[in-house]
Design a protein around this motif. Structure first.
Motif, PDB file in Angstrom:
ATOM      1  N   LYS A   1      28.551  33.952  32.569  1.00 32.93           N
ATOM      2  CA  LYS A   1      29.489  34.337  31.741  1.00 32.93           C
ATOM      3  C   LYS A   1      30.640  35.150  32.797  1.00 32.93           C
ATOM      4  O   LYS A   1      31.440  35.907  32.083  1.00 32.93           O
ATOM      5  N   GLY A   2      30.520  35.003  33.830  1.00 35.60           N
ATOM      6  CA  GLY A   2      31.425  35.422  34.874  1.00 35.60           C
ATOM      7  C   GLY A   2      32.581  34.453  35.435  1.00 35.60           C
ATOM      8  O   GLY A   2      32.784  33.210  34.981  1.00 35.60           O
ATOM      9  N   LEU A   3      33.434  34.955  36.620  1.00 37.01           N
ATOM     10  CA  LEU A   3      34.329  34.060  36.941  1.00 37.01           C
ATOM     11  C   LEU A   3      34.582  34.483  38.314  1.00 37.01           C
ATOM     12  O   LEU A   3      34.561  35.603  38.747  1.00 37.01           O
ATOM     13  N   ILE A   4      35.119  33.313  38.996  1.00 35.96           N
ATOM     14  CA  ILE A   4      35.633  33.611  40.419  1.00 35.96           C
ATOM     15  C   ILE A   4      37.187  33.299  40.556  1.00 35.96           C
ATOM     16  O   ILE A   4      37.440  32.047  40.009  1.00 35.96           O
ATOM     17  N   GLU A   5      37.936  33.884  41.043  1.00 38.84           N
ATOM     18  CA  GLU A   5      39.255  33.819  41.346  1.00 38.84           C
ATOM     19  C   GLU A   5      39.445  34.051  42.867  1.00 38.84           C
ATOM     20  O   GLU A   5      38.663  34.659  43.644  1.00 38.84           O
ATOM     21  N   PHE A   6      40.723  33.731  43.451  1.00 38.01           N
ATOM     22  CA  PHE A   6      41.180  33.961  44.700  1.00 38.01           C
ATOM     23  C   PHE A   6      42.400  33.896  45.029  1.00 38.01           C
ATOM     24  O   PHE A   6      43.182  33.545  44.438  1.00 38.01           O
ATOM     25  N   THR A   7      42.955  34.469  46.073  1.00 38.44           N
ATOM     26  CA  THR A   7      44.451  34.613  46.704  1.00 38.44           C
ATOM     27  C   THR A   7      44.067  34.692  48.113  1.00 38.44           C
ATOM     28  O   THR A   7      43.160  35.046  48.751  1.00 38.44           O
ATOM     29  N   SER A   8      45.291  34.041  48.667  1.00 40.35           N
ATOM     30  CA  SER A   8      45.047  33.239  50.125  1.00 40.35           C
ATOM     31  C   SER A   8      46.413  33.399  50.774  1.00 40.35           C
ATOM     32  O   SER A   8      47.344  32.715  50.185  1.00 40.35           O
ATOM     33  N   VAL A   9      46.461  34.079  51.908  1.00 40.64           N
ATOM     34  CA  VAL A   9      47.546  33.804  52.700  1.00 40.64           C
ATOM     35  C   VAL A   9      47.096  33.932  54.151  1.00 40.64           C
ATOM     36  O   VAL A   9      45.979  34.686  54.469  1.00 40.64           O
ATOM     37  N   PRO A  10      47.669  33.471  55.268  1.00 39.42           N
ATOM     38  CA  PRO A  10      47.359  33.559  56.484  1.00 39.42           C
ATOM     39  C   PRO A  10      46.668  35.060  56.952  1.00 39.42           C
ATOM     40  O   PRO A  10      47.831  35.872  56.759  1.00 39.42           O
ATOM     41  N   GLY A  11      45.687  35.219  57.340  1.00 35.03           N
ATOM     42  CA  GLY A  11      45.203  36.596  57.673  1.00 35.03           C
ATOM     43  C   GLY A  11      44.636  37.323  56.565  1.00 35.03           C
ATOM     44  O   GLY A  11      44.267  38.389  56.810  1.00 35.03           O
ATOM     45  N   CYS A  12      44.616  36.714  55.380  1.00 33.08           N
ATOM     46  CA  CYS A  12      43.849  37.710  54.433  1.00 33.08           C
ATOM     47  C   CYS A  12      43.707  36.581  53.266  1.00 33.08           C
ATOM     48  O   CYS A  12      44.486  36.111  52.335  1.00 33.08           O
ATOM     49  N   THR A  13      42.176  36.328  53.243  1.00 29.11           N
ATOM     50  CA  THR A  13      41.732  35.397  52.155  1.00 29.11           C
ATOM     51  C   THR A  13      40.929  36.294  51.030  1.00 29.11           C
ATOM     52  O   THR A  13      39.835  36.844  51.732  1.00 29.11           O
ATOM     53  N   ARG A  14      41.100  36.361  49.876  1.00 29.97           N
ATOM     54  CA  ARG A  14      40.248  37.364  48.983  1.00 29.97           C
ATOM     55  C   ARG A  14      39.546  36.699  47.776  1.00 29.97           C
ATOM     56  O   ARG A  14      40.297  36.067  47.129  1.00 29.97           O
ATOM     57  N   PHE A  15      38.319  36.625  47.704  1.00 32.97           N
ATOM     58  CA  PHE A  15      37.760  36.160  46.658  1.00 32.97           C
ATOM     59  C   PHE A  15      37.345  37.233  45.697  1.00 32.97           C
ATOM     60  O   PHE A  15      36.734  38.245  45.891  1.00 32.97           O
ATOM     61  N   ASN A  16      37.359  37.049  44.445  1.00 39.15           N
ATOM     62  CA  ASN A  16      37.110  38.214  43.359  1.00 39.15           C
ATOM     63  C   ASN A  16      36.065  37.646  42.407  1.00 39.15           C
ATOM     64  O   ASN A  16      36.338  36.259  41.699  1.00 39.15           O
ATOM     65  N   LEU A  17      35.005  38.017  42.374  1.00 33.42           N
ATOM     66  CA  LEU A  17      33.909  37.498  41.679  1.00 33.42           C
ATOM     67  C   LEU A  17      33.760  38.627  40.472  1.00 33.42           C
ATOM     68  O   LEU A  17      33.448  40.008  40.769  1.00 33.42           O
ATOM     69  N   PHE A  18      33.703  38.245  39.182  1.00 35.59           N
ATOM     70  CA  PHE A  18      33.532  39.140  38.249  1.00 35.59           C
ATOM     71  C   PHE A  18      32.274  38.910  37.223  1.00 35.59           C
ATOM     72  O   PHE A  18      32.195  37.646  36.901  1.00 35.59           O
ATOM     73  N   ILE A  19      31.235  39.852  37.152  1.00 33.29           N
ATOM     74  CA  ILE A  19      30.219  39.693  36.585  1.00 33.29           C
ATOM     75  C   ILE A  19      29.926  40.517  35.425  1.00 33.29           C
ATOM     76  O   ILE A  19      29.922  41.760  35.718  1.00 33.29           O
ATOM     77  N   PRO A  20      30.066  40.294  34.147  1.00 31.27           N
ATOM     78  CA  PRO A  20      29.745  40.971  32.904  1.00 31.27           C
ATOM     79  C   PRO A  20      28.340  41.879  33.087  1.00 31.27           C
ATOM     80  O   PRO A  20      27.546  41.118  33.526  1.00 31.27           O
ATOM     81  N   LEU A  21      28.441  43.131  33.021  1.00 33.29           N
ATOM     82  CA  LEU A  21      27.518  44.081  33.004  1.00 33.29           C
ATOM     83  C   LEU A  21      26.838  44.300  31.490  1.00 33.29           C
ATOM     84  O   LEU A  21      25.620  44.886  31.638  1.00 33.29           O
ATOM     85  N   GLU A  22      27.673  43.838  30.673  1.00 32.62           N
ATOM     86  CA  GLU A  22      26.876  44.006  29.311  1.00 32.62           C
ATOM     87  C   GLU A  22      27.546  42.726  28.274  1.00 32.62           C
ATOM     88  O   GLU A  22      28.240  41.939  28.776  1.00 32.62           O
ATOM     89  N   PRO A  23      26.860  42.779  27.289  1.00 28.13           N
ATOM     90  CA  PRO A  23      27.492  41.587  26.282  1.00 28.13           C
ATOM     91  C   PRO A  23      28.814  41.780  26.041  1.00 28.13           C
ATOM     92  O   PRO A  23      29.376  42.856  26.064  1.00 28.13           O
ATOM     93  N   SER A  24      29.428  40.628  25.823  1.00 28.45           N
ATOM     94  CA  SER A  24      30.902  40.719  25.698  1.00 28.45           C
ATOM     95  C   SER A  24      31.287  41.318  24.353  1.00 28.45           C
ATOM     96  O   SER A  24      30.429  41.520  23.348  1.00 28.45           O
ATOM     97  N   HIS A  25      32.417  42.398  24.371  1.00 28.73           N
ATOM     98  CA  HIS A  25      32.597  43.380  23.420  1.00 28.73           C
ATOM     99  C   HIS A  25      33.218  42.523  22.271  1.00 28.73           C
ATOM    100  O   HIS A  25      32.809  42.900  21.130  1.00 28.73           O
ATOM    101  N   ASP A  26      33.843  41.620  22.420  1.00 24.69           N
ATOM    102  CA  ASP A  26      34.635  40.669  21.418  1.00 24.69           C
ATOM    103  C   ASP A  26      35.399  39.538  21.955  1.00 24.69           C
ATOM    104  O   ASP A  26      35.221  39.276  23.285  1.00 24.69           O
ATOM    105  N   THR A  27      35.748  38.781  21.226  1.00 26.36           N
ATOM    106  CA  THR A  27      36.442  37.448  21.592  1.00 26.36           C
ATOM    107  C   THR A  27      37.935  37.525  21.340  1.00 26.36           C
ATOM    108  O   THR A  27      38.597  36.334  21.245  1.00 26.36           O
ATOM    109  N   SER A  28      38.436  38.565  21.103  1.00 27.70           N
ATOM    110  CA  SER A  28      39.872  38.636  20.964  1.00 27.70           C
ATOM    111  C   SER A  28      40.420  38.780  22.166  1.00 27.70           C
ATOM    112  O   SER A  28      40.200  38.820  23.261  1.00 27.70           O
ATOM    113  N   ARG A  29      41.918  38.368  22.135  1.00 29.15           N
ATOM    114  CA  ARG A  29      42.864  38.364  23.148  1.00 29.15           C
ATOM    115  C   ARG A  29      43.739  39.674  23.158  1.00 29.15           C
ATOM    116  O   ARG A  29      44.468  39.653  24.038  1.00 29.15           O
TER     117      ARG A  29
END
Length: 357
Positions: free
Chosen positions: A329-357
């Motif tokens: 139930k997680g997601l991977i995002e990334f940003t990248s420029v020469p000299g700095c590439t960053r991957f962000n991994l998001f993993i829920p630690l608890e069940p989802s709170h709700d499905t609202s936006r």
């Protein structure tokens, strides 16, 4: 209650940030939503000119002054603004000149909505690619079995020893292609779920890549010890993190990056929306390298199977890593420029709170 007081009460209860500026573009009033957005109190910012509390382009400030002088309202979408504390944000804002009072400025933050839209698009594209690949992979596997079986039968019937080499090539190549197809399909389901410590996962990955790199890459750890254990598939998470770290390590090696460095950072984030679900507590893992960066032409398709920026890359590692995150139930995002590439991994630690936006 007076007319002025009732209007002030209405403004105070709006979720949009509302500010009233005088003719010198100094704050005369800001509602609580504006205080939260600008991360400062009305008392602190009152009577201060706009340049001191909000940084924007000179063109936008010029248009703001022109609107005040002409009395014509205008709106701007997805403008980039920087607050006094240095936080950059994307906003929509409307400017409405008020006769003999100055300017009414209404600001709506867009960062969260843009993030939700981007994540939903990423998840949709990845799901579509997986469906296409799975269908294609199954169509490939069916005739592969027949080819391999026929080659084995032919091998038994051959009398000349030198001909067995050719049938063995057919069998070996069929096995190699089937292995590739299995990797394309990726994990169908998660293995048994257990309590996972994210830092134990990272230390396991660090020990593997340290041995592979032979001490040629500096690994920096920045862990948040408050992150609790969560339910997950430890082996799959190790594979997902290892795929990203190994890609970064190999990219730096191929580019001969001077002083190659990997940084692993963990933080616990609250009330984070991933796709359409809001989670009360999320483990955020950041993997950063100082390598050459990702080519611009691959930024929109990086998580597709068979897409790679490296000459020797298979293009499967990131696609499989994203699939593993999706199953958690997680997601991977990334940003990248020469000299700095960053991957962000998001993993829920608890069940989802709700499905609202």
């Amino acid at each position: 209650m007076s007319y002025t007081q009732s209007h002030k009460q209405i403004l105070d209860n709006l979720t949009s940030a509302v500010l009233v500026l005088d003719e010198q573009l100094c704050i005369q009033y800001m509602n609580p939503a504006a205080e939260m957005l600008l991360e400062a109190t009305a008392r602190r910012l009152k009577h201060r000119p706009i340049e001191e509390w909000l940084s924007s382009s000179e063109d936008e400030l010029s248009v703001l002054r022109q609107s005040l002088a002409s009395g014509h309202p205008y709106s701007k979408r997805e403008a980039r603004l920087i607050t006094q504390v240095g936080r950059e944000m994307t906003v929509d804002y409307s400017v409405n000149p008020v006769p003999e009072a100055g300017v009414l400025l209404e600001i709506q933050a867009r960062d969260r909505l843009i993030r939700i839209e981007r994540e939903e698009e990423l998840l949709t594209r990845h799901a579509s690619a997986r469906v296409l690949v799975r269908g294609l992979a199954h169509e490939i596997k069916n005739p592969l079995g027949g080819i391999r079986g026929a080659a084995q039968l032919l091998d038994r019937e051959l009398d000349r020893e030198e001909l067995h080499e050719y049938t063995q090539v057919i069998i070996d190549e069929a096995d190699r292609l089937r292995h590739l197809v299995d990797r394309l399909l990726g994990p169908h389901t998660l293995p048994p779920i257990e309590a996972v410590n994210i830092h134990a996962v990272l230390e396991h990955v660090c020990s593997l890549v340290s041995a592979e790199a032979g001490g040629q890459i500096t690994i920096v750890r920045d862990y948040d010890p408050s992150i609790p254990e969560f339910s997950g598939a430890r082996g799959q998470l190790i594979q997902a993190v290892l795929n990203i770290v190994r890609n970064a390590m190999q990219a730096m090696e191929e580019a001969q990056t001077p002083d190659p460095c990997l940084t692993l950072k963990t933080r616990a984030l609250r009330q984070i929306t991933l796709g359409a679900e809001r989670h009360r507590l999320v483990c955020a893992l950041e993997i950063t390298d100082n390598g050459p960066g990702i080519p611009d032409e691959l930024l929109d398709t990086l998580f597709y199977p068979m897409v790679s920026s490296r000459a020797q890359g298979s293009g499967l590692g990131l696609s499989i890593a994203q699939s593993i995150m999706n199953q958690h139930k997680g997601l991977i995002e990334f940003t990248s420029v020469p000299g700095c590439t960053r991957f962000n991994l998001f993993i829920p630690l608890e069940p989802s709170h709700d499905t609202s936006r």
